[in-house]
Enzyme design. Sequence first.
Site, PDB file in Angstrom:
ATOM      1  N   PRO A  21       4.975  -8.435  -4.708  1.00 40.75           N
ATOM      2  CA  PRO A  21       4.544  -7.518  -3.341  1.00 40.75           C
ATOM      3  C   PRO A  21       3.371  -6.864  -3.386  1.00 40.75           C
ATOM      4  O   PRO A  21       2.849  -6.451  -4.711  1.00 40.75           O
ATOM      5  CB  PRO A  21       5.876  -6.490  -3.447  1.00 40.75           C
ATOM      6  CG  PRO A  21       6.291  -6.447  -5.027  1.00 40.75           C
ATOM      7  CD  PRO A  21       5.817  -7.954  -5.393  1.00 40.75           C
ATOM      8  N   ASP A  50       5.264  -2.825  -3.029  1.00 35.27           N
ATOM      9  CA  ASP A  50       5.219  -2.089  -4.541  1.00 35.27           C
ATOM     10  C   ASP A  50       4.639  -0.593  -4.085  1.00 35.27           C
ATOM     11  O   ASP A  50       3.555  -0.431  -3.501  1.00 35.27           O
ATOM     12  CB  ASP A  50       4.053  -2.744  -5.031  1.00 35.27           C
ATOM     13  CG  ASP A  50       4.178  -3.269  -6.679  1.00 35.27           C
ATOM     14  OD1 ASP A  50       5.247  -2.266  -6.887  1.00 35.27           O
ATOM     15  OD2 ASP A  50       3.629  -3.701  -7.372  1.00 35.27           O
ATOM     16  N   TRP A  67       4.570  -2.030 -13.996  1.00 35.65           N
ATOM     17  CA  TRP A  67       4.781  -3.533 -13.865  1.00 35.65           C
ATOM     18  C   TRP A  67       6.122  -4.001 -14.418  1.00 35.65           C
ATOM     19  O   TRP A  67       6.631  -5.072 -14.098  1.00 35.65           O
ATOM     20  CB  TRP A  67       3.693  -4.005 -14.858  1.00 35.65           C
ATOM     21  CG  TRP A  67       2.447  -3.992 -14.376  1.00 35.65           C
ATOM     22  CD1 TRP A  67       1.421  -3.076 -15.119  1.00 35.65           C
ATOM     23  CD2 TRP A  67       1.605  -4.835 -13.474  1.00 35.65           C
ATOM     24  NE1 TRP A  67       0.320  -3.308 -14.350  1.00 35.65           N
ATOM     25  CE2 TRP A  67       0.310  -4.436 -13.230  1.00 35.65           C
ATOM     26  CE3 TRP A  67       1.986  -5.670 -12.861  1.00 35.65           C
ATOM     27  CZ2 TRP A  67      -0.380  -4.952 -12.701  1.00 35.65           C
ATOM     28  CZ3 TRP A  67       1.175  -6.598 -11.973  1.00 35.65           C
ATOM     29  CH2 TRP A  67      -0.004  -6.024 -11.852  1.00 35.65           C
ATOM     30  N   GLN A 119      -3.372 -12.330 -12.511  1.00 39.07           N
ATOM     31  CA  GLN A 119      -1.973 -12.209 -12.570  1.00 39.07           C
ATOM     32  C   GLN A 119      -1.344 -13.115 -13.670  1.00 39.07           C
ATOM     33  O   GLN A 119      -0.213 -12.770 -14.040  1.00 39.07           O
ATOM     34  CB  GLN A 119      -1.042 -12.341 -11.272  1.00 39.07           C
ATOM     35  CG  GLN A 119      -1.560 -11.471 -10.249  1.00 39.07           C
ATOM     36  CD  GLN A 119      -1.335 -10.068 -10.326  1.00 39.07           C
ATOM     37  OE1 GLN A 119      -0.854  -9.630 -11.279  1.00 39.07           O
ATOM     38  NE2 GLN A 119      -1.617  -9.152  -9.287  1.00 39.07           N
ATOM     39  N   TRP A 157       1.247  -9.861 -13.471  1.00 38.04           N
ATOM     40  CA  TRP A 157       2.717 -10.279 -12.816  1.00 38.04           C
ATOM     41  C   TRP A 157       3.258 -11.547 -13.417  1.00 38.04           C
ATOM     42  O   TRP A 157       4.582 -11.400 -13.572  1.00 38.04           O
ATOM     43  CB  TRP A 157       2.569 -10.053 -11.201  1.00 38.04           C
ATOM     44  CG  TRP A 157       3.601 -10.229 -10.740  1.00 38.04           C
ATOM     45  CD1 TRP A 157       4.818  -9.324 -10.652  1.00 38.04           C
ATOM     46  CD2 TRP A 157       4.168 -11.241  -9.620  1.00 38.04           C
ATOM     47  NE1 TRP A 157       5.815  -9.745  -9.873  1.00 38.04           N
ATOM     48  CE2 TRP A 157       5.527 -11.096  -9.198  1.00 38.04           C
ATOM     49  CE3 TRP A 157       3.501 -12.218  -9.204  1.00 38.04           C
ATOM     50  CZ2 TRP A 157       6.290 -11.771  -8.252  1.00 38.04           C
ATOM     51  CZ3 TRP A 157       4.225 -13.005  -8.194  1.00 38.04           C
ATOM     52  CH2 TRP A 157       5.540 -12.830  -7.817  1.00 38.04           C
ATOM     53  N   LYS A 183     -19.242  -9.634  -5.919  1.00 42.57           N
ATOM     54  CA  LYS A 183     -18.202  -9.069  -5.535  1.00 42.57           C
ATOM     55  C   LYS A 183     -18.078  -8.813  -4.012  1.00 42.57           C
ATOM     56  O   LYS A 183     -19.119  -8.158  -3.505  1.00 42.57           O
ATOM     57  CB  LYS A 183     -17.662  -7.819  -6.352  1.00 42.57           C
ATOM     58  CG  LYS A 183     -16.475  -8.037  -7.170  1.00 42.57           C
ATOM     59  CD  LYS A 183     -16.285  -6.785  -7.949  1.00 42.57           C
ATOM     60  CE  LYS A 183     -14.896  -6.526  -7.466  1.00 42.57           C
ATOM     61  NZ  LYS A 183     -14.098  -5.429  -8.127  1.00 42.57           N
ATOM     62  N   LYS A 188     -17.000  -3.499   0.502  1.00 39.07           N
ATOM     63  CA  LYS A 188     -16.874  -2.698   1.786  1.00 39.07           C
ATOM     64  C   LYS A 188     -18.261  -2.235   2.181  1.00 39.07           C
ATOM     65  O   LYS A 188     -18.594  -2.186   3.479  1.00 39.07           O
ATOM     66  CB  LYS A 188     -15.861  -1.654   1.804  1.00 39.07           C
ATOM     67  CG  LYS A 188     -14.624  -2.220   2.723  1.00 39.07           C
ATOM     68  CD  LYS A 188     -13.641  -1.238   2.829  1.00 39.07           C
ATOM     69  CE  LYS A 188     -12.245  -1.534   2.888  1.00 39.07           C
ATOM     70  NZ  LYS A 188     -11.264  -0.780   2.522  1.00 39.07           N
TER      71      LYS A 188
END
Length: 947
Positions: A51, A90, A530, A566, A570, A603, A606
Amino acid sequence: MAKLHKDNFQEKLDIPASEHDVLSFWDETNAFERSVTERPENKRYVFYDGPPFATGLPHYGHILASTIKDVIPRYWTMKGYRVDRVWGWDCHGIPIENMIEKELGLVGGKKGIEAMGIDKFNAACRSAILRFDTEWEKVIRRIGRWVDFKHSYKTMDATFMESVWWAFKELTKKDLVYEGRKVILYCPRCATPLSNFEIAMDNSYKDMNGPSTTYKYKVIGEENTYLLAWSTTPWNKLATPALAVNPTMKYVKVKQKGEQYILAESTLGMLDKDPYEVVGHYTGADLEKLTFALHYDFYPRKAGERAGVVVADPYVADAEGTGIVTLAVYGEDDYRVMTKHHIQLVEHVDSEGKMKPEVTPWAGMFMLKVNPLVNEDLAKRGLIYRNEDRLHSVPVCYRCETRLYHAPVPAWFIDIAKLKEKLIAQNEQINWYPGHLKHGRFGKGLETAPDWNISRSRYWGTPMPVWVDPVTNTTRVIGSLEELRTWAVDTDKANALSDIHREFLDDLEVWVDDAKTIKGKRIPEVFDCWVESGSMPYASLHYPFEHKKEFESAHPAQFIAEYIAQTRAWFYTLHVMSVGLFGTHTFENAVTTGTILAEDGTKMSKSKKNYPDPSLLFEKYGVDALRFYLMASVVMKAENLNFSEDGVKEVYQKVVSTLWNVVSFYKLYVKTAAPTVAPVPVHVLDKWIMSKLNRLISDTTASMDGYDTTLTCRLLLAFITELSTWYLRRSRARLQTDTTGQEVFGWVLVNLVRLMAPVTPFITELIYQNLVDGDESVHLASWPVADTPFIDDSLEEQMTFVQTIAELGNAKRKELGIPIRQPLAKITVSSANHTDLTSELISVFLEELNIKTGEVVKTDKELSVAVDSTITPELKAEGDKRKLVREIQMLRKTKGCKIDERVSLVLSKEYQSLPETLLEEVKNDTLATDITWGETTDIVTATQSTT
Ligand SMILES: [Zn+2]
């Protein structure tokens, strides 16, 4: 009902607009719901979703993850499996706490939060969680991801949190949890330790300028003699009770500038330029008998504690500095060596990185502020050999960018050392995509993983369910709300609990002994978030309190997907929790993507605006093009992708637009539904495309079973190219009338869109609705099964040969300067093989090359073609006729004639020499009723002649 049926296939299709029609169609027909509920419950394909945090808006990384999480389930759904897909949020953790701290203008870190009140702070976090949920839902829907938002779970739900309690208690019962004090990287701003895998994720190290100092420690009992020790953290010189050396390393004493210095022999190069003389040799072990004068002494020693001593330990190296290191509790090795040698353990820094009151000159000051003051003081006292500013790579907090330091903190751990063997063994049961991750990044990570610190001294998280009486040290771990109600001192309050966040729990006392005589208080920590994401498989179902069978029958899951970082987060925590609780791995197939970067390889940022806004891109090329682009790219091989809008545009043209053009041609001549059983091809090109199609079915099935979307997309693109260029070009005329050919064409299209449906769900839906009877979604259709008898290796090989001859023949024409519209009499192909080519196949390349006759003759030499370039008057007339027909077709197009509209021709006099038979053919080819002669060639349409 959204209308996906098109009447006019000559009109240019607005692809992004048509995707919105498809979205409405799915909504109106409940297509997603039906794709789940109509599949058998006992044939499940389970996928776990990582999530997302809802603190920001979805970016390309989320779009990528959501695409793969849509493609794979759509595929298995078509294979007949039931694939439940429920969204999750999450909700806990430091990112949200940081955001709220900023928004509320709280200063002073934890103090600010506690002054405001945990209840108010958590309420602010709670109300902030879903502020972007509609935005998310909009984007996820737009990219075509089918997922159930209505029944989404949240990690802040009491049910989710109760399952986490259960998991923790189970691990405690299995003796896999311990409480300790450990030196770990600590963020003084967030006032919390960070897990090792948080450090191992991205953005964890930064180059920062800081002091690099060689300190002098006065040896007691020796005139003007100092031990030299190098360090970059002046603040912990305030509590350095010991120095460490390597027992086997060689050390020397040198005379320089009227003083004597002790340092490792291998580090003599670090001394100043002034001349020196070596006056003594030692091993590290020899130095252990030395004692030295402390720089500072703020804390009295307890009985048995040592200070001002030199100790030897093999961890000391000479790579940097002098081979002598200062010991303070703020280092992992330091702490270990100090404990072993009974050195005084002094913690002079508080939980926010500030000096404690005992450090009288600088009490209350932040550690980094103290640095220059300490060095200034020591320099004045003649205790610095050299000081300079240098760039150091230092760990920083990935949440707030504050420099981290190693701090000894009270903490709870999952005993990874104890679990390690099982973790490694269970990894053998997992398929990793790409495969090198299994024993690479993930496997290596398991081998070196330290114990997992699962406690956080924070507020917005699942409270750790541990109650302690500090006097007797009696502890009770609670594993459910029911247990809490049983052992709570104030039962009424416990019975009324519906939320178990800190503000409702911190005051609640619990009987920690079974006789209910000792009251305990909850430890203040919450779980590392986590632990929650790692508990998602069972906690999202409120297991074991609910859905017991459902979970147990669906564990392990078949599939998970996330980006590469991850593997340390995760994927890792899922694995640890599952192996710890159930003794087994929790996912069978892990698809790991790379990271999406801006086109220039930096990267995506924005502020720099170095990437196209995804929402604008959706409406420019459509989502299908973006999905196909991502699924075909290296990012699916866990490599980084430099995102290119041109790449998306290219897919739009070569895949989406090309496919639609092919279908448009088909729909011009075929008005009935495509066949539902495979037709038997007669023409060689139909046999060939059926062979190609069935090979494609077999190959894409294998690549999708192997979670290889890159290969799947490559196969699909190659087929679309062959279909649109070779098959269609060579069949265009024939397909206008050949009904068997039309059936084959329809069958190929219906099957092709099924194969493409998981990756490009929109255009395939639109096409499917225009090919078949009824309005059943293509995503409810079944995945095609290859009809192997249609696969003809030798025919495909021969067709490749024919295509080669066509290329050579066209090159030859270019060389001779004869355009393709000019028919030629003969081509002779000299080849070592395929001399038995059928006349049918020969005519395929003859038509392509506009040559009357051809033959393939045997040769030992390289493949070559020879063309008879004589242009007889008859051939010239035919060439002219072809030129004329093309001219008229162009006129029909520019004048906007309907496909079946009849016209009158006005022909330029240059064509008067054309024989009557050819003029008749011109009339037929251009749907003309009559011919008159004029100055220039023109057409008169029916509408024009009547007005
Ligand atoms: Zn921080």
